[in-house]
Motif scaffolding. Structure first.
Motif, PDB file in Angstrom:
ATOM      1  N   PRO A  93      -6.353  10.712   1.931  1.00  0.00           N
ATOM      2  CA  PRO A  93      -7.144  10.353   0.757  1.00  0.00           C
ATOM      3  C   PRO A  93      -6.842   8.981   0.157  1.00  0.00           C
ATOM      4  O   PRO A  93      -7.742   8.298  -0.310  1.00  0.00           O
ATOM      5  N   LYS A  94      -5.589   8.593   0.160  1.00  0.00           N
ATOM      6  CA  LYS A  94      -5.219   7.323  -0.471  1.00  0.00           C
ATOM      7  C   LYS A  94      -4.179   6.592   0.380  1.00  0.00           C
ATOM      8  O   LYS A  94      -3.641   7.144   1.338  1.00  0.00           O
ATOM      9  N   THR A  95      -3.922   5.349  -0.022  1.00  0.00           N
ATOM     10  CA  THR A  95      -2.980   4.511   0.722  1.00  0.00           C
ATOM     11  C   THR A  95      -1.826   4.095  -0.177  1.00  0.00           C
ATOM     12  O   THR A  95      -2.044   3.560  -1.282  1.00  0.00           O
ATOM     13  N   LEU A  96      -0.638   4.347   0.295  1.00  0.00           N
ATOM     14  CA  LEU A  96       0.571   3.923  -0.415  1.00  0.00           C
ATOM     15  C   LEU A  96       0.990   2.567   0.137  1.00  0.00           C
ATOM     16  O   LEU A  96       1.222   2.422   1.343  1.00  0.00           O
ATOM     17  N   GLU A  97       1.082   1.574  -0.720  1.00  0.00           N
ATOM     18  CA  GLU A  97       1.532   0.244  -0.307  1.00  0.00           C
ATOM     19  C   GLU A  97       3.051   0.159  -0.438  1.00  0.00           C
ATOM     20  O   GLU A  97       3.614   0.524  -1.474  1.00  0.00           O
ATOM     21  N   PHE A 127      -0.954  10.795   2.762  1.00  0.00           N
ATOM     22  CA  PHE A 127      -1.428   9.455   2.415  1.00  0.00           C
ATOM     23  C   PHE A 127      -1.231   8.553   3.638  1.00  0.00           C
ATOM     24  O   PHE A 127      -0.500   8.885   4.567  1.00  0.00           O
ATOM     25  N   LYS A 128      -1.937   7.437   3.634  1.00  0.00           N
ATOM     26  CA  LYS A 128      -1.695   6.396   4.628  1.00  0.00           C
ATOM     27  C   LYS A 128      -0.650   5.436   4.046  1.00  0.00           C
ATOM     28  O   LYS A 128      -0.496   5.336   2.824  1.00  0.00           O
ATOM     29  N   MET A 240       0.059   2.190  -5.544  1.00  0.00           N
ATOM     30  CA  MET A 240      -1.081   2.999  -5.107  1.00  0.00           C
ATOM     31  C   MET A 240      -2.222   2.754  -6.073  1.00  0.00           C
ATOM     32  O   MET A 240      -2.016   2.771  -7.295  1.00  0.00           O
ATOM     33  N   ASP A 241      -3.404   2.507  -5.536  1.00  0.00           N
ATOM     34  CA  ASP A 241      -4.574   2.170  -6.356  1.00  0.00           C
ATOM     35  C   ASP A 241      -4.287   0.966  -7.254  1.00  0.00           C
ATOM     36  O   ASP A 241      -4.760   0.887  -8.391  1.00  0.00           O
ATOM     37  N   LEU A 262      -1.250  10.345  -6.659  1.00  0.00           N
ATOM     38  CA  LEU A 262      -2.381  10.875  -5.903  1.00  0.00           C
ATOM     39  C   LEU A 262      -3.407  11.545  -6.830  1.00  0.00           C
ATOM     40  O   LEU A 262      -4.605  11.476  -6.603  1.00  0.00           O
ATOM     41  N   LYS A 263      -2.913  12.164  -7.876  1.00  0.00           N
ATOM     42  CA  LYS A 263      -3.800  12.811  -8.843  1.00  0.00           C
ATOM     43  C   LYS A 263      -4.505  11.780  -9.722  1.00  0.00           C
ATOM     44  O   LYS A 263      -5.633  12.009 -10.180  1.00  0.00           O
TER      45      LYS A 263
END
Length: 264
Positions: A93-97, A127-128, A240-241, A262-263
Protein backbone atom coordinates in the motif's frame (compact mmCIF):
# COMPACT_ATOMS: atom_id res chain seq x y z
CA UNK A 1 127.03 30.54 2.59
CA UNK A 2 127.45 33.16 -0.10
CA UNK A 3 124.94 35.92 -0.60
CA UNK A 4 124.16 34.54 -4.06
CA UNK A 5 123.31 31.05 -2.69
CA UNK A 6 121.18 32.56 0.05
CA UNK A 7 119.15 34.54 -2.46
CA UNK A 8 118.77 31.50 -4.71
CA UNK A 9 117.54 29.41 -1.80
CA UNK A 10 115.06 32.09 -0.83
CA UNK A 11 113.83 32.33 -4.41
CA UNK A 12 113.41 28.56 -4.59
CA UNK A 13 111.51 28.55 -1.31
CA UNK A 14 109.25 31.29 -2.56
CA UNK A 15 108.64 29.33 -5.77
CA UNK A 16 107.77 26.18 -3.84
CA UNK A 17 105.40 28.15 -1.60
CA UNK A 18 103.78 29.74 -4.68
CA UNK A 19 103.39 26.34 -6.34
CA UNK A 20 101.84 24.85 -3.20
CA UNK A 21 99.41 27.77 -2.92
CA UNK A 22 98.42 27.38 -6.56
CA UNK A 23 97.92 23.64 -6.08
CA UNK A 24 95.77 24.26 -2.98
CA UNK A 25 93.81 26.94 -4.83
CA UNK A 26 93.25 24.54 -7.73
CA UNK A 27 92.01 21.85 -5.33
CA UNK A 28 89.72 24.36 -3.63
CA UNK A 29 88.28 25.41 -6.99
CA UNK A 30 87.74 21.77 -7.93
CA UNK A 31 85.96 21.12 -4.61
CA UNK A 32 83.75 24.16 -5.13
CA UNK A 33 82.88 23.03 -8.62
CA UNK A 34 81.96 19.57 -7.35
CA UNK A 35 79.83 21.07 -4.57
CA UNK A 36 78.13 23.47 -6.97
CA UNK A 37 77.48 20.66 -9.44
CA UNK A 38 76.08 18.48 -6.67
CA UNK A 39 73.89 21.33 -5.45
CA UNK A 40 72.59 21.93 -8.97
CA UNK A 41 71.83 18.23 -9.38
CA UNK A 42 70.11 18.23 -6.00
CA UNK A 43 68.02 21.28 -6.89
CA UNK A 44 67.08 19.76 -10.23
CA UNK A 45 66.20 16.47 -8.57
CA UNK A 46 64.12 18.29 -5.95
CA UNK A 47 62.44 20.36 -8.62
CA UNK A 48 61.77 17.23 -10.62
CA UNK A 49 60.40 15.47 -7.56
CA UNK A 50 58.19 18.40 -6.64
CA UNK A 51 57.08 18.66 -10.25
CA UNK A 52 56.19 14.98 -10.28
CA UNK A 53 54.24 15.33 -7.04
CA UNK A 54 52.41 18.37 -8.39
CA UNK A 55 51.53 16.50 -11.58
CA UNK A 56 50.39 13.48 -9.59
CA UNK A 57 48.38 15.65 -7.22
CA UNK A 58 46.62 17.22 -10.18
CA UNK A 59 45.79 13.89 -11.77
CA UNK A 60 42.09 13.04 -11.49
CA UNK A 61 41.44 10.35 -8.89
CA UNK A 62 39.02 7.44 -9.12
CA UNK A 63 36.00 9.54 -8.20
CA UNK A 64 36.94 12.50 -10.39
CA UNK A 65 37.05 10.07 -13.30
CA UNK A 66 33.80 8.44 -12.19
CA UNK A 67 31.98 11.78 -12.35
CA UNK A 68 32.42 11.89 -16.12
CA UNK A 69 32.39 8.15 -16.81
CA UNK A 70 29.61 6.40 -18.67
CA UNK A 71 26.64 5.83 -16.38
CA UNK A 72 25.83 2.16 -15.85
CA UNK A 73 22.54 1.68 -14.03
CA UNK A 74 22.10 -1.47 -11.94
CA UNK A 75 19.20 -3.75 -12.72
CA UNK A 76 16.17 -3.29 -10.46
CA UNK A 77 16.40 0.52 -10.60
CA UNK A 78 14.16 3.11 -12.24
CA UNK A 79 13.89 6.87 -12.47
CA UNK A 80 16.40 9.48 -13.52
CA UNK A 81 19.89 7.95 -13.72
CA UNK A 82 18.58 4.79 -12.09
CA UNK A 83 18.51 6.43 -8.67
CA UNK A 84 15.04 5.19 -7.71
CA UNK A 85 15.60 2.00 -5.77
CA UNK A 86 12.36 0.44 -4.57
CA UNK A 87 12.28 -3.06 -3.11
CA UNK A 88 9.11 -4.98 -2.32
CA UNK A 89 5.80 -6.15 -3.69
CA UNK A 90 4.09 -3.88 -6.19
CA UNK A 91 0.75 -4.22 -4.37
CA UNK A 92 2.16 -2.96 -1.05
CA UNK A 93 0.00 0.00 0.00
CA UNK A 94 2.71 2.53 0.81
CA UNK A 95 6.44 3.13 0.50
CA UNK A 96 8.82 3.61 3.39
CA UNK A 97 11.77 5.83 2.48
CA UNK A 98 15.07 4.91 4.14
CA UNK A 99 18.06 7.28 4.04
CA UNK A 100 21.44 5.85 5.07
CA UNK A 101 25.19 6.34 4.72
CA UNK A 102 27.18 3.11 4.72
CA UNK A 103 29.82 4.50 7.10
CA UNK A 104 27.23 5.88 9.53
CA UNK A 105 27.51 4.29 13.00
CA UNK A 106 23.94 5.27 13.90
CA UNK A 107 22.76 3.53 10.72
CA UNK A 108 24.67 0.43 11.77
CA UNK A 109 22.97 0.43 15.18
CA UNK A 110 19.58 0.97 13.55
CA UNK A 111 20.10 -1.87 11.06
CA UNK A 112 21.33 -4.24 13.74
CA UNK A 113 18.17 -3.64 15.77
CA UNK A 114 15.54 -3.07 13.08
CA UNK A 115 16.92 -4.32 9.75
CA UNK A 116 15.58 -7.85 10.07
CA UNK A 117 12.09 -6.56 10.87
CA UNK A 118 12.18 -4.27 7.83
CA UNK A 119 13.05 -7.19 5.56
CA UNK A 120 10.24 -9.29 7.05
CA UNK A 121 7.73 -6.49 6.48
CA UNK A 122 8.93 -5.94 2.90
CA UNK A 123 8.70 -9.67 2.14
CA UNK A 124 5.20 -9.74 3.64
CA UNK A 125 4.05 -6.84 1.47
CA UNK A 126 3.36 -4.55 4.43
CA UNK A 127 5.14 -1.73 2.61
CA UNK A 128 7.68 -1.17 -0.15
CA UNK A 129 11.13 0.15 0.76
CA UNK A 130 12.77 3.00 -1.15
CA UNK A 131 16.47 3.35 -0.47
CA UNK A 132 18.51 6.56 -0.64
CA UNK A 133 22.27 6.19 -0.29
CA UNK A 134 24.34 9.06 1.11
CA UNK A 135 28.09 9.71 1.00
CA UNK A 136 28.49 12.81 3.18
CA UNK A 137 30.67 11.04 5.76
CA UNK A 138 33.44 10.80 3.15
CA UNK A 139 33.59 14.60 3.31
CA UNK A 140 33.05 14.95 7.05
CA UNK A 141 35.61 12.37 8.17
CA UNK A 142 37.56 12.17 4.89
CA UNK A 143 37.77 9.04 2.81
CA UNK A 144 36.04 7.13 0.05
CA UNK A 145 34.28 4.32 1.90
CA UNK A 146 30.74 5.67 1.65
CA UNK A 147 31.02 6.08 -2.12
CA UNK A 148 32.79 2.76 -2.62
CA UNK A 149 30.28 0.85 -0.49
CA UNK A 150 27.39 2.51 -2.34
CA UNK A 151 28.94 1.44 -5.64
CA UNK A 152 29.19 -2.12 -4.31
CA UNK A 153 25.55 -1.94 -3.21
CA UNK A 154 24.75 -1.10 -6.83
CA UNK A 155 26.60 -4.25 -7.87
CA UNK A 156 24.56 -6.25 -5.33
CA UNK A 157 21.33 -4.66 -6.56
CA UNK A 158 22.27 -5.73 -10.06
CA UNK A 159 22.31 -9.32 -8.76
CA UNK A 160 18.89 -8.92 -7.15
CA UNK A 161 16.85 -7.07 -4.48
CA UNK A 162 17.40 -9.79 -1.87
CA UNK A 163 21.16 -9.73 -2.49
CA UNK A 164 21.03 -5.96 -2.08
CA UNK A 165 19.21 -6.12 1.26
CA UNK A 166 21.39 -8.94 2.57
CA UNK A 167 24.59 -7.16 1.55
CA UNK A 168 23.39 -3.93 3.16
CA UNK A 169 22.68 -5.83 6.37
CA UNK A 170 26.15 -7.42 6.26
CA UNK A 171 27.82 -4.03 5.80
CA UNK A 172 26.07 -2.78 8.93
CA UNK A 173 26.62 -5.93 10.98
CA UNK A 174 28.30 -5.67 14.37
CA UNK A 175 31.12 -7.95 13.23
CA UNK A 176 31.94 -6.16 9.98
CA UNK A 177 30.97 -2.50 10.29
CA UNK A 178 34.10 -0.40 10.99
CA UNK A 179 34.41 2.63 13.22
CA UNK A 180 33.31 5.80 11.46
CA UNK A 181 36.92 7.08 11.38
CA UNK A 182 38.25 3.83 9.87
CA UNK A 183 37.76 3.86 6.10
CA UNK A 184 37.65 0.09 5.56
CA UNK A 185 34.91 0.31 2.94
CA UNK A 186 37.30 2.22 0.66
CA UNK A 187 39.05 -1.11 0.03
CA UNK A 188 37.49 -3.44 -2.52
CA UNK A 189 39.03 -6.45 -0.77
CA UNK A 190 37.15 -5.59 2.41
CA UNK A 191 33.84 -5.16 0.59
CA UNK A 192 34.34 -8.54 -1.08
CA UNK A 193 35.09 -10.05 2.33
CA UNK A 194 31.73 -8.72 3.54
CA UNK A 195 30.05 -10.01 0.38
CA UNK A 196 31.37 -13.50 1.08
CA UNK A 197 28.90 -13.66 3.99
CA UNK A 198 26.01 -13.26 1.54
CA UNK A 199 25.18 -16.53 -0.28
CA UNK A 200 24.00 -14.81 -3.47
CA UNK A 201 27.28 -12.86 -3.71
CA UNK A 202 29.86 -15.34 -2.48
CA UNK A 203 31.87 -16.54 -5.46
CA UNK A 204 29.77 -14.40 -7.80
CA UNK A 205 32.27 -13.48 -10.54
CA UNK A 206 30.08 -10.78 -12.10
CA UNK A 207 29.58 -9.04 -8.76
CA UNK A 208 33.31 -9.25 -7.95
CA UNK A 209 34.26 -7.78 -11.34
CA UNK A 210 31.78 -4.93 -10.92
CA UNK A 211 33.20 -4.04 -7.50
CA UNK A 212 36.83 -4.19 -8.62
CA UNK A 213 36.19 -2.29 -11.87
CA UNK A 214 34.02 0.36 -10.22
CA UNK A 215 31.24 -0.37 -12.68
CA UNK A 216 28.67 1.49 -10.57
CA UNK A 217 30.90 4.30 -9.29
CA UNK A 218 29.14 6.90 -11.44
CA UNK A 219 25.78 5.53 -10.32
CA UNK A 220 26.88 5.89 -6.68
CA UNK A 221 27.64 9.56 -7.29
CA UNK A 222 24.25 10.06 -8.92
CA UNK A 223 22.55 8.32 -6.00
CA UNK A 224 24.41 10.63 -3.62
CA UNK A 225 23.11 13.63 -5.56
CA UNK A 226 19.57 12.27 -5.23
CA UNK A 227 20.07 12.07 -1.46
CA UNK A 228 21.32 15.66 -1.37
CA UNK A 229 18.25 16.85 -3.29
CA UNK A 230 15.90 15.09 -0.86
CA UNK A 231 16.32 17.70 1.85
CA UNK A 232 17.32 15.05 4.40
CA UNK A 233 20.34 16.18 6.42
CA UNK A 234 21.12 13.18 8.63
CA UNK A 235 21.07 9.41 8.69
CA UNK A 236 19.33 7.17 9.39
CA UNK A 237 16.09 8.90 8.41
CA UNK A 238 12.68 7.33 7.76
CA UNK A 239 9.84 8.98 5.85
CA UNK A 240 6.43 7.89 4.65
CA UNK A 241 4.04 10.05 2.63
CA UNK A 242 6.58 12.84 2.92
CA UNK A 243 6.40 12.77 6.73
CA UNK A 244 9.40 11.97 8.88
CA UNK A 245 9.16 9.04 11.26
CA UNK A 246 11.26 9.40 14.39
CA UNK A 247 13.99 6.79 14.14
CA UNK A 248 13.04 3.91 16.47
CA UNK A 249 15.66 2.16 18.58
CA UNK A 250 13.98 -1.26 18.65
CA UNK A 251 12.05 -3.51 16.29
CA UNK A 252 8.92 -3.13 18.41
CA UNK A 253 9.15 0.66 18.36
CA UNK A 254 9.67 0.50 14.60
CA UNK A 255 6.54 -1.59 14.11
CA UNK A 256 4.47 0.80 16.23
CA UNK A 257 5.77 3.85 14.34
CA UNK A 258 5.22 2.31 10.91
CA UNK A 259 1.75 1.03 11.77
CA UNK A 260 0.81 4.56 12.78
CA UNK A 261 2.27 5.97 9.56
CA UNK A 262 0.42 3.39 7.46
CA UNK A 263 -2.88 4.45 9.01
CA UNK A 264 -2.11 8.13 8.55
Amino acid sequence: MSSRNSQANKAAARERLRAEREAQAKKARARRQVLVAAAVVGVLALAGGVGYLVVQANQPDQWDKAATAELVQPKNTTGENGTTVVVGKAEAPKTLELYEDSRCPACASFEQEVGEQIKKDVDAGKFKLQYFGATFIDNAVKGEGSKNALSALGAALNVGPDAFLDFKAALYSKELHPEESVDSFAKDDYLLKVADTVPALKGNAEFKKAVENGTYDRWALEMSKAFNKSGVTGTPTLRMDGKKIETPATAQAFTEAVDKALKG
